[in-house]
Design a protein around this motif. Sequence first.
Motif, PDB file in Angstrom:
ATOM      1  N   ASP A   1      -9.877  -3.825   4.071  1.00  0.00           N
ATOM      2  CA  ASP A   1      -8.874  -2.797   4.364  1.00  0.00           C
ATOM      3  C   ASP A   1      -9.493  -1.656   5.163  1.00  0.00           C
TER       4      ASP A   1
ATOM      5  N   THR B   1     -11.225   2.021 -12.540  1.00  0.00           N
ATOM      6  CA  THR B   1     -10.686   0.798 -11.933  1.00  0.00           C
ATOM      7  C   THR B   1     -11.698   0.081 -11.059  1.00  0.00           C
TER       8      THR B   1
ATOM      9  N   TYR C   1     -15.475   5.510  -4.902  1.00  0.00           N
ATOM     10  CA  TYR C   1     -15.002   4.654  -5.981  1.00  0.00           C
ATOM     11  C   TYR C   1     -14.153   5.447  -6.963  1.00  0.00           C
TER      12      TYR C   1
ATOM     13  N   THR D   1      -5.503   3.814  -1.458  1.00  0.00           N
ATOM     14  CA  THR D   1      -6.408   3.079  -2.338  1.00  0.00           C
ATOM     15  C   THR D   1      -6.716   1.719  -1.724  1.00  0.00           C
ATOM     16  N   ARG D   2      -7.988   1.460  -1.506  1.00  0.00           N
ATOM     17  CA  ARG D   2      -8.407   0.187  -0.909  1.00  0.00           C
ATOM     18  C   ARG D   2      -8.308  -0.914  -1.956  1.00  0.00           C
ATOM     19  N   ARG D   3      -7.594  -1.988  -1.627  1.00  0.00           N
ATOM     20  CA  ARG D   3      -7.416  -3.120  -2.549  1.00  0.00           C
ATOM     21  C   ARG D   3      -8.285  -4.309  -2.171  1.00  0.00           C
ATOM     22  N   HIS D   4      -8.707  -4.360  -0.917  1.00  0.00           N
ATOM     23  CA  HIS D   4      -9.553  -5.472  -0.457  1.00  0.00           C
ATOM     24  C   HIS D   4     -10.654  -4.902   0.434  1.00  0.00           C
TER      25      HIS D   4
ATOM     26  N   TYR E   1       0.852  -1.197   0.000  1.00  0.00           N
ATOM     27  CA  TYR E   1       0.000   0.000   0.000  1.00  0.00           C
ATOM     28  C   TYR E   1       0.886   1.245   0.000  1.00  0.00           C
TER      29      TYR E   1
ATOM     30  N   LEU F   1     -11.855   0.411  -7.915  1.00  0.00           N
ATOM     31  CA  LEU F   1     -11.325   0.357  -6.562  1.00  0.00           C
ATOM     32  C   LEU F   1     -11.899   1.499  -5.741  1.00  0.00           C
ATOM     33  N   GLN F   2     -11.653   1.435  -4.439  1.00  0.00           N
ATOM     34  CA  GLN F   2     -12.136   2.482  -3.553  1.00  0.00           C
ATOM     35  C   GLN F   2     -10.980   3.326  -3.049  1.00  0.00           C
ATOM     36  N   HIS F   3     -11.237   4.620  -2.960  1.00  0.00           N
ATOM     37  CA  HIS F   3     -10.270   5.541  -2.375  1.00  0.00           C
ATOM     38  C   HIS F   3     -10.701   5.845  -0.945  1.00  0.00           C
TER      39      HIS F   3
END
Length: 316
Positions: free
Chosen positions: A191, A216, A212, A185-188, A161, A218-220
């Motif tokens: 997190d 991608t 979001y 940036t949240r990957r799972h 991270y 993913l979540q910020h």
Amino acid sequence: MLPDRITRLQYSSGDLADPLVLSTSRAQVNMKTFLGLLIAFISVSGNENQEVTVKGVSAQNILLPCSCSSRNPDKEVIWQINKTTVLRHQGNTSDVSASYEGRAEILLTKNDNNCSLLLSNITLADRGTYKCNFHSTVHNQALFHTVYNYAFIHLEVSVSYSVCQKPGSGNDENGSVRVFQCDVTRRHPEDQIDWQLDGQPLEKPSTTDATYIAPTGLQHLSSNLTMELNGSSEPKCVVKNPAISTSISYSCSEHTDPSIQDPTFVKSVISSSVIVAIVLLLVFSLVLYHCQTSKRVTEEKRAGVTSSELWELNVS
């Protein structure tokens, strides 16, 4: 002078034995003993000579070490994980399982005594205990001893991270109350951002917003902590996940991109691009229309002059 008969020997059991038969029996026993010793020398025995733990980071490459000196080149080298075959190598050919296709390479192609396995672009699914199996040959005069060797390599994979922690800004007249911000940036899904002071968890309440990132998906994560500093130490944000280990680096270079800071940035750029394209298309259409109109007027003028000239000639 040879005796005219073979002397028979009396045994305590009372039975008579022929010396020729005894000699044959002894030869058979000796042969069996020799064969038994020979089989013992060429038998396969197990030898666990390596067991290590290797730590890797997701999306990076990792080398699983396995030294195989005195390896028997006629035997297979097999890599397994939890008894599932990863790779088989014999001669100059490697057979890789589908889940490791394009990601697993044995270093025997570069060094005959190196059975190490190179894994590329590792993921959390690659975690586990790997086993390197090979045979080595030990020479002992005219005999040889084949040894079955195996090594265990425990692979641990963490997730990397990049955390951007901005300096705290003053929130009161004295500046003792500070507001700290942390972005990642949240990957799972599990997190979460936690705050620590001098390595200890902070119980201070903090607010975390999740948005979001397009495209991608993913979540910020953005966390804000407001606290009064009583010493020189400042709080530090960390990423926690109860299911995996995390590897954290602190840098704001990845978070200077507006597309990461503001998820609506991408949408605004796309909308602006569409508007510009429409305007350009309209301008091009107007220019083309003007050119065609001018050309038609010019042709009509030329046609009118020619007709009048012909009319004057006919009249005269």
